[in-house]
Design a protein around this motif. Structure first.
Motif, mmCIF file in Angstrom:
data_model
loop_
_atom_site.group_PDB
_atom_site.id
_atom_site.type_symbol
_atom_site.label_atom_id
_atom_site.label_comp_id
_atom_site.label_asym_id
_atom_site.label_seq_id
_atom_site.Cartn_x
_atom_site.Cartn_y
_atom_site.Cartn_z
ATOM 1 N N ASN B 6 0.986 -9.842 -1.871
ATOM 2 C CA ASN B 6 0.515 -9.626 -3.173
ATOM 3 C C ASN B 6 -0.899 -9.223 -3.294
ATOM 4 O O ASN B 6 -1.368 -8.529 -4.089
ATOM 5 C CB ASN B 6 0.739 -11.034 -3.738
ATOM 6 C CG ASN B 6 0.569 -10.999 -5.247
ATOM 7 O OD1 ASN B 6 -0.653 -11.111 -5.885
ATOM 8 N ND2 ASN B 6 1.653 -10.747 -6.251
ATOM 9 N N HIS B 7 -1.820 -9.725 -2.418
ATOM 10 C CA HIS B 7 -3.075 -9.340 -2.390
ATOM 11 C C HIS B 7 -3.752 -9.816 -0.977
ATOM 12 O O HIS B 7 -3.268 -10.958 -0.490
ATOM 13 C CB HIS B 7 -3.802 -9.896 -3.687
ATOM 14 C CG HIS B 7 -3.878 -11.440 -3.812
ATOM 15 N ND1 HIS B 7 -3.066 -12.203 -4.788
ATOM 16 C CD2 HIS B 7 -4.791 -12.242 -3.371
ATOM 17 C CE1 HIS B 7 -3.359 -13.244 -4.805
ATOM 18 N NE2 HIS B 7 -4.422 -13.677 -3.933
ATOM 19 N N PHE B 45 -9.405 -8.080 -9.951
ATOM 20 C CA PHE B 45 -8.340 -7.347 -8.876
ATOM 21 C C PHE B 45 -8.513 -5.769 -8.928
ATOM 22 O O PHE B 45 -8.802 -5.260 -10.069
ATOM 23 C CB PHE B 45 -6.893 -7.749 -9.484
ATOM 24 C CG PHE B 45 -6.430 -9.259 -9.349
ATOM 25 C CD1 PHE B 45 -5.884 -9.517 -8.025
ATOM 26 C CD2 PHE B 45 -6.539 -10.074 -10.289
ATOM 27 C CE1 PHE B 45 -5.493 -10.952 -7.667
ATOM 28 C CE2 PHE B 45 -6.344 -11.518 -9.959
ATOM 29 C CZ PHE B 45 -5.628 -11.694 -8.812
ATOM 30 N N ASP B 47 -6.537 -2.507 -7.829
ATOM 31 C CA ASP B 47 -5.120 -1.964 -7.609
ATOM 32 C C ASP B 47 -5.565 -0.695 -6.637
ATOM 33 O O ASP B 47 -6.152 -0.114 -6.845
ATOM 34 C CB ASP B 47 -4.738 -1.429 -8.962
ATOM 35 C CG ASP B 47 -3.324 -0.802 -8.772
ATOM 36 O OD1 ASP B 47 -2.813 -0.616 -7.454
ATOM 37 O OD2 ASP B 47 -2.622 -0.479 -9.722
ATOM 38 N N THR B 51 -0.821 -2.982 -3.259
ATOM 39 C CA THR B 51 -0.996 -4.043 -3.305
ATOM 40 C C THR B 51 -2.320 -4.171 -3.934
ATOM 41 O O THR B 51 -2.817 -3.253 -4.752
ATOM 42 C CB THR B 51 -1.081 -4.807 -1.952
ATOM 43 O OG1 THR B 51 -1.064 -6.015 -1.962
ATOM 44 C CG2 THR B 51 -2.092 -4.192 -1.035
ATOM 45 N N LYS B 52 -2.727 -5.366 -3.980
ATOM 46 C CA LYS B 52 -4.312 -5.494 -4.688
ATOM 47 C C LYS B 52 -5.205 -6.137 -3.743
ATOM 48 O O LYS B 52 -5.063 -6.928 -2.830
ATOM 49 C CB LYS B 52 -3.995 -6.504 -6.069
ATOM 50 C CG LYS B 52 -2.882 -5.810 -6.943
ATOM 51 C CD LYS B 52 -2.793 -6.955 -8.123
ATOM 52 C CE LYS B 52 -2.140 -8.148 -7.971
ATOM 53 N NZ LYS B 52 -0.805 -7.996 -7.681
ATOM 54 N N ILE B 53 -6.509 -5.830 -4.118
ATOM 55 C CA ILE B 53 -7.533 -6.738 -3.577
ATOM 56 C C ILE B 53 -8.199 -7.529 -4.565
ATOM 57 O O ILE B 53 -8.553 -7.139 -5.572
ATOM 58 C CB ILE B 53 -8.574 -5.732 -2.820
ATOM 59 C CG1 ILE B 53 -7.866 -4.580 -2.068
ATOM 60 C CG2 ILE B 53 -10.099 -6.592 -2.393
ATOM 61 C CD1 ILE B 53 -7.400 -5.236 -0.823
ATOM 62 N N GLU B 54 -8.407 -9.041 -4.075
ATOM 63 C CA GLU B 54 -8.772 -9.996 -5.240
ATOM 64 C C GLU B 54 -10.365 -10.260 -4.665
ATOM 65 O O GLU B 54 -10.409 -10.777 -3.584
ATOM 66 C CB GLU B 54 -8.175 -11.290 -5.316
ATOM 67 C CG GLU B 54 -8.536 -12.281 -6.155
ATOM 68 C CD GLU B 54 -7.716 -13.558 -6.040
ATOM 69 O OE1 GLU B 54 -7.253 -13.952 -4.794
ATOM 70 O OE2 GLU B 54 -7.415 -14.250 -7.012
#
Lengths: 134, 134
Positions: B6-7, B45, B47, B51-54
């Motif tokens: 997810n991230h 977040f 995009d 996936t994502k980087i938080e």
């Protein structure tokens, strides 16, 4: 510039034991180990559907992850790898923004046979960033 | 059990400065900051397509990432979050395998309004693992 997340790399002291945790406990698909003498690591990849986890174990006496594992004996997250369309264009743009490229600044061949570069973690909030041309 | 990534979460001392690096230097899309008082963090977040980087900045006096930033003042990779279909079933299966769940072992509500749990980094090669039910 920033493309998809190709993989998250986790340095581990024992690749066999780590692979077993992902394969057996987490039910993930883990590749066979691949030795990368040029990078001083043996790697496996775990396919999680949208991206990959790369587990890294030191290989040889001058492994690039030996220092990391001395500081983190149990292992830990080592780097993230983003895909770029043109690694030379990306490098030149980052250098023009004042970002530092590790080593001699020329791409090496990575685990997927593609050109890769590493960026200085001090320029990215303590995160080692790999770029891979896809 | 293990679903998509997810991230990847990166703890940073200054969310504004870190967001600017990703937005301006790397050309990425960064969301507006979101305060999560229950977790003691403010997040954005990024995009990256698959996936994502938080990015996480401490919020309040008892932030869950304060200790991490004391050890890593410049920031660093903090955890990875995998998606699971049923977080209670995943938790019970992991506990049966001897894996430790952090806190009281009951899901909290995460940044996406979904139930989340954290697994002990000592059971995953020094990597803090979050599970999020999707």
């Amino acid at each position: 510039m920033l493309g998809r997340l190709n993989h998250v790399a986790i340095a581990v002291p024992d690749l066999g034991a780590a692979s077993a945790v992902y394969r057996t406990t987490l039910g993930a698909k883990v590749t066979d180990p691949q030795a990368l003498p040029e990078h001083g690591v043996t790697v496996v990849f775990i396919d999680v559907g949208n991206t990959k986890i790369e587990l890294l174990e030191p290989l040889g006496e001058n492994s690039s992850i030996a220092g990391f594992l001395q500081k983190n004996p149990a292992g830990g997250m080592h780097h993230v790898c983003y895909e770029v369309a043109d690694i030379i264009a990306a490098r030149d743009q980052l250098k023009a923004s004042g970002m530092r490229i590790l080593g001699e600044g020329e791409p090496k061949t990575g685990a997927h046979g593609k050109p890769v570069l590493f960026l200085h973690p001090k320029d990215f909030q303590g995160t080692l960033v790999e770029l891979e041309q896809i």
